[in-house]
Design a protein around this motif. Structure first.
Motif, short mmCIF file in Angstrom:
data_model
loop_
_atom_site.label_atom_id
_atom_site.label_comp_id
_atom_site.label_asym_id
_atom_site.label_seq_id
_atom_site.Cartn_x
_atom_site.Cartn_y
_atom_site.Cartn_z
N PHE A 170 0.85 -1.19 0.00
CA PHE A 170 0.00 0.00 0.00
C PHE A 170 0.88 1.23 0.00
O PHE A 170 1.75 1.40 0.87
N VAL A 171 0.67 2.11 -0.96
CA VAL A 171 1.37 3.40 -1.02
C VAL A 171 0.56 4.31 -1.94
O VAL A 171 -0.11 3.83 -2.86
N ILE B 242 -3.54 0.03 -3.25
CA ILE B 242 -2.93 -1.30 -3.14
C ILE B 242 -2.41 -1.66 -4.53
O ILE B 242 -3.13 -1.54 -5.52
N TYR B 243 -1.15 -2.10 -4.59
CA TYR B 243 -0.55 -2.46 -5.88
C TYR B 243 -0.44 -3.97 -6.04
O TYR B 243 -0.17 -4.68 -5.08
N GLN B 244 -0.61 -4.42 -7.27
CA GLN B 244 -0.56 -5.84 -7.59
C GLN B 244 0.77 -6.25 -8.24
O GLN B 244 1.19 -7.37 -8.11
N GLN C 121 5.65 3.16 -10.62
CA GLN C 121 4.94 2.97 -9.35
C GLN C 121 4.79 1.48 -9.11
O GLN C 121 4.69 0.73 -10.07
N PRO C 122 4.75 1.04 -7.93
CA PRO C 122 5.08 1.73 -6.69
C PRO C 122 6.59 1.76 -6.49
O PRO C 122 7.31 1.03 -7.17
N ASN D 284 11.57 6.42 -8.73
CA ASN D 284 10.78 5.34 -8.17
C ASN D 284 11.64 4.39 -7.33
O ASN D 284 11.26 3.27 -7.05
N ILE D 285 12.83 4.87 -6.97
CA ILE D 285 13.75 4.08 -6.16
C ILE D 285 13.93 4.79 -4.82
O ILE D 285 14.34 5.95 -4.77
#
Length: 130
Positions: free
Chosen positions: A52-53, A57-59, A65-66, A104-105
């Protein structure tokens, strides 16, 4: 002694993880001027739906992202300028070889004090640079 822990959601199936990790280690060693045998890198995956960010919620892992989460552990023999250099070099190497966007790092730096590491059967004390 740099130890690098990387966490992300799963990368595309086309990524050869052993090759990617080896490329990261070789490039980081070369660009940071550290002997390859002193570098340790692992990359683990967060299960889909367990990240979660940004209110979501990311799959799966995407380029933008994320954020991937990276932890860099180094000895306290490095001054602040060198610490920042190692952070930057690590980010660039990860970006170059994984194609994850630089913005994204996320890398956190942990400094290991001499006498606070147990390795090879004993507490390790390294010479301080003066």
């Amino acid at each position: 002694m740099p130890i690098v822990h990387i966490r992300s959601l799963a990368l595309p199936n086309t990524v050869n993880m052993p090759k990617l990790i080896e490329q990261l280690a070789i490039a980081f060693a070369k660009q940071a001027n550290i002997q390859l045998e002193h570098i340790s890198i692992d990359w683990s995956f967060t299960p889909a739906g367990h990240y979660f960010v940004n209110k979501k919620i990311y799959q799966q892992q995407e380029v933008h992202q994320p954020p991937i989460m990276v932890e860099l552990l180094i000895p306290d023999t490095h001054n602040e300028k060198r610490q920042q250099q190692l952070l930057t070099v690590l980010a660039e190497v990860i970006h170059q070889h994984s194609h994850i966007a630089m913005d994204n790092i996320f890398i956190s730096l942990r400094i290991a004090k001499s006498g606070s590491i147990f390795d090879n059967g004993k507490v390790v004390v390294w010479p301080q640079k003066g």
